[in-house]
Design an enzyme around this catalytic site. Structure first.
Site, mmCIF file in Angstrom:
data_model
loop_
_atom_site.group_PDB
_atom_site.id
_atom_site.type_symbol
_atom_site.label_atom_id
_atom_site.label_comp_id
_atom_site.label_asym_id
_atom_site.label_seq_id
_atom_site.Cartn_x
_atom_site.Cartn_y
_atom_site.Cartn_z
ATOM 1 N N ASN A 62 -7.358 -9.270 2.292
ATOM 2 C CA ASN A 62 -7.226 -7.885 2.760
ATOM 3 C C ASN A 62 -8.369 -7.525 3.704
ATOM 4 O O ASN A 62 -9.510 -7.942 3.517
ATOM 5 C CB ASN A 62 -7.095 -6.880 1.599
ATOM 6 C CG ASN A 62 -8.149 -7.025 0.530
ATOM 7 O OD1 ASN A 62 -8.621 -8.106 0.231
ATOM 8 N ND2 ASN A 62 -8.532 -5.904 -0.061
ATOM 9 N N GLU A 64 -9.982 -4.216 5.430
ATOM 10 C CA GLU A 64 -9.977 -2.746 5.379
ATOM 11 C C GLU A 64 -10.572 -2.146 6.653
ATOM 12 O O GLU A 64 -11.132 -2.847 7.500
ATOM 13 C CB GLU A 64 -10.715 -2.280 4.127
ATOM 14 C CG GLU A 64 -10.002 -2.766 2.866
ATOM 15 C CD GLU A 64 -10.586 -2.209 1.576
ATOM 16 O OE1 GLU A 64 -11.691 -1.634 1.590
ATOM 17 O OE2 GLU A 64 -9.908 -2.367 0.537
ATOM 18 N N CYS A 73 -3.172 -5.426 3.862
ATOM 19 C CA CYS A 73 -3.210 -6.212 2.633
ATOM 20 C C CYS A 73 -3.281 -7.708 2.948
ATOM 21 O O CYS A 73 -2.849 -8.160 4.021
ATOM 22 C CB CYS A 73 -1.942 -5.974 1.819
ATOM 23 S SG CYS A 73 -1.810 -4.344 1.093
ATOM 24 N N GLU A 75 -1.474 -10.099 1.663
ATOM 25 C CA GLU A 75 -0.153 -10.729 1.790
ATOM 26 C C GLU A 75 0.381 -10.604 3.208
ATOM 27 O O GLU A 75 0.917 -11.548 3.781
ATOM 28 C CB GLU A 75 0.853 -10.053 0.833
ATOM 29 C CG GLU A 75 0.542 -10.232 -0.633
ATOM 30 C CD GLU A 75 -0.393 -9.171 -1.205
ATOM 31 O OE1 GLU A 75 -1.230 -8.618 -0.448
ATOM 32 O OE2 GLU A 75 -0.282 -8.902 -2.404
ATOM 33 N N CYS A 112 1.937 -5.138 -3.470
ATOM 34 C CA CYS A 112 2.312 -3.724 -3.364
ATOM 35 C C CYS A 112 3.701 -3.591 -2.724
ATOM 36 O O CYS A 112 4.251 -4.559 -2.187
ATOM 37 C CB CYS A 112 1.273 -2.960 -2.553
ATOM 38 S SG CYS A 112 1.395 -3.215 -0.774
ATOM 39 N N CYS A 115 4.056 -4.641 0.947
ATOM 40 C CA CYS A 115 4.042 -6.098 1.112
ATOM 41 C C CYS A 115 5.361 -6.711 0.651
ATOM 42 O O CYS A 115 5.857 -7.668 1.249
ATOM 43 C CB CYS A 115 2.866 -6.719 0.363
ATOM 44 S SG CYS A 115 1.297 -6.400 1.216
#
Ligand code: THU
Length: 160
Positions: A62, A64, A73, A75, A112, A115
């Site tokens: 990830n 940010e 993210c 993924e 999530c 994703c």
């Protein structure tokens, strides 16, 4: 009115050592990728490793941003990289591991919703299920044989 029941199945491995050898290796690569996460805001690190049908492994973590929604993210970082670098390859397996810097994450952390939607696009594109293994930093590993188990009634391109 009729009831529609959708049954999904997951497989639970007690430890990483219980996984097939190739997947253990993939999970270890996800663990290394997790340490490369840039997560100064959430302190929550996620690593992803994708095994492609051409034998390549693509990893992601990830990333940010001070403008929070601009981050991405692990993924999606990995899956978009795979799509960009190897557009004709199919994704066979995906290993995910997540952990907080504030405490040890012992329970499996699933991808999530956003994703899941992103992964589903590639499963539809390649017309072959992607098996997804996810865990915390330690402890049990859950396997889903297809993204479909994680996202029933998915919105996908055949409806367009
Ligand atoms: N995160 C992921 O990388 N994957 C997920 O499936 C859930 C959340 C990241 C995004 C953010 O950087 C941090 O974890 C906390 O939400």
């Amino acid at each position: 009115m009729k009831e529609l029941k959708i049954e999904t199945t997951f497989f639970v491995y007690d430890t990483i050592e219980a996984l097939p050898e190739q997947i253990q290796k993939l999970m270890h690569k996800a663990g290394k990728a997790r340490l490369k996460a840039y997560a100064p805001y959430s302190q929550f690190l996620v690593g992803a490793a994708l095994l492609l049908d051409n034998g390549k492994v693509v990893t992601g973590s990830n990333q940010e941003n001070a403008s929070y929604p601009s981050g991405l993210c692990a993924e999606r970082t990995a899956i978009y990289y795979a799509g960009a670098q190897y557009p004709d390859a199919k994704i066979v397996s995906m290993a995910l591991t997540a952990g907080s810097l504030k405490n040890t994450t012992k329970q499996p952390i699933p991808p999530c919703g956003a994703c899941r939607q992103a992964i589903s696009e590639y499963e539809v594109k390649q017309q072959q299920p992607i098996e997804i293994y996810f865990m915390g930093e330690t402890g049990k590993v859950i396997k889903s044989e297809s993204l479909k188990n994680l996202l029933p009634l998915v919105f996908e391109k055949t409806v367009l």
